[in-house]
Scaffold this active site. Structure first.
Site, PDB file in Angstrom:
ATOM      1  N   GLY A  41       0.843  -1.302   0.051  1.00 47.64           N
ATOM      2  CA  GLY A  41      -0.071   0.149  -0.020  1.00 47.64           C
ATOM      3  C   GLY A  41       0.764   1.263   0.034  1.00 47.64           C
ATOM      4  O   GLY A  41       0.298   2.556   0.202  1.00 47.64           O
ATOM      5  N   SER A  42       2.187   1.246  -0.141  1.00 47.67           N
ATOM      6  CA  SER A  42       2.980   2.325  -0.244  1.00 47.67           C
ATOM      7  C   SER A  42       2.801   2.986  -1.632  1.00 47.67           C
ATOM      8  O   SER A  42       3.278   4.276  -1.638  1.00 47.67           O
ATOM      9  CB  SER A  42       4.444   2.187  -0.012  1.00 47.67           C
ATOM     10  N   GLY A  43       2.335   2.500  -2.465  1.00 41.87           N
ATOM     11  CA  GLY A  43       2.084   3.309  -3.934  1.00 41.87           C
ATOM     12  C   GLY A  43       3.059   2.862  -5.032  1.00 41.87           C
ATOM     13  O   GLY A  43       3.217   3.543  -5.818  1.00 41.87           O
ATOM     14  N   THR A  53       1.269   3.181  -8.481  1.00 44.65           N
ATOM     15  CA  THR A  53       1.095   4.433  -8.747  1.00 44.65           C
ATOM     16  C   THR A  53       2.254   5.218  -9.172  1.00 44.65           C
ATOM     17  O   THR A  53       2.423   5.989 -10.083  1.00 44.65           O
ATOM     18  CB  THR A  53       0.331   5.434  -7.745  1.00 44.65           C
ATOM     19  N   GLU A  77       8.799  -3.312 -10.151  1.00 47.25           N
ATOM     20  CA  GLU A  77       8.070  -2.976  -8.984  1.00 47.25           C
ATOM     21  C   GLU A  77       8.548  -4.239  -7.976  1.00 47.25           C
ATOM     22  O   GLU A  77       8.468  -5.547  -8.275  1.00 47.25           O
ATOM     23  CB  GLU A  77       6.524  -3.191  -9.189  1.00 47.25           C
TER      24      GLU A  77
END
Ligand code: DCP
Length: 229
Positions: free
Chosen positions: A30-32, A35, A103
């Site tokens: 959830g750290s992005g 995105t 990622e």
């Protein structure tokens, strides 16, 4: 003789061919990270390698990702085994682009998730050692390119809220404590250097919301796009 010359030329071509400037994007659940990768889709010379979550969700119809959270004692080992394979495929994937943005990496699997699973007894020592043997073998036999690590640094409170809001069905049972422990492992690795860091670490404040984080992303552009700008 012709064939020999050709083989020699091809071999020297693959030796001389420059590996892309490779960046690992790391940070808690959830750290992005996704995105962050999306931000760089505007640059044509960047190869984006998103995390193989969809492969983990569907291996010939089997959702290993779900099984890992539902029955970790039985499935965590199989899951991390498959993570290693899918990550290795991404690590060695060839691209003509001068920059490769990945990622996560095999390193965060090893130093964060697998360490956490050993500490909480989900992985037995024997399982853990098998994974370590794989990591060591891969390290010895493959050149895992890494030129920079971007650490999207967050607080566990912020990512817990984001994870709940995102509502990925498989993650519905992930506790605050789990994210806190993963946070500590990322900190130990990327800030305190407790585990091997394959490159320098650029730390970004990823607690900011979507409006504010754009500036942080832009701040990282010159480091990441070094070979193109
Ligand atoms: N995961 C795992 N073991 C790994 C890698 C990931 O158990 N070696 C799990 C943790 C998450 C899911 O896979 O439930 C995806 O986690 P990530 O943090 O890699 O990706 P996110 O999609 O959460 O990243 P972000 O929200 O930062 O885009």
């Amino acid at each position: 003789k012709l064939i020999n010359n050709f083989t020699i030329r091809m071999a020297s071509f693959s030796v001389n061919k420059k590996a892309p400037f490779t960046v690992f994007v790391e940070g808690n659940i959830g750290s992005g990270k996704t995105t962050f990768l999306n931000h760089f889709s505007q640059f044509q010379n960047v190869c984006l390698m998103t995390e193989p979550v969809e492969q983990w969700r569907n291996l010939n119809g089997v959702n290993l990702f779900d099984l890992m959270y539902k029955n970790p004692d039985r499935w965590a080992m199989t899951f991390q085994n498959y993570v290693t394979l899918t990550m290795l495929k991404n690590h060695i994937k060839i691209t003509d682009k001068p920059v490769k943005l990945m990622e996560r990496s095999m390193y965060s699997a090893r130093y964060c998730f697998v360490e956490k699973m050993l500490a909480s007894g989900i992985l037995q020592e024997g399982m853990y050692h098998v994974l370590q043997e794989w990591y060591n073998f891969i390290h010895e036999h493959h050149q895992i390119q890494c030129d920079l690590i971007v650490y999207l640094r967050t607080s566990p409170e912020v990512v817990y809220e984001r994870m709940k809001k995102r509502g990925r069905i498989e993650e519905s049972g992930v506790s605050f404590q789990y994210l806190k422990d993963l946070h500590e492992l990322h900190e130990n690795w990327l800030i305190h250097g407790k585990f091997y860091r394959p490159a320098q670490v650029l730390v970004l404040d990823a607690n900011l919301d979507l409006d504010g984080i754009g500036a942080e992303y832009v701040r990282s552009e010159s480091s990441i796009l070094r070979p193109i700008v």
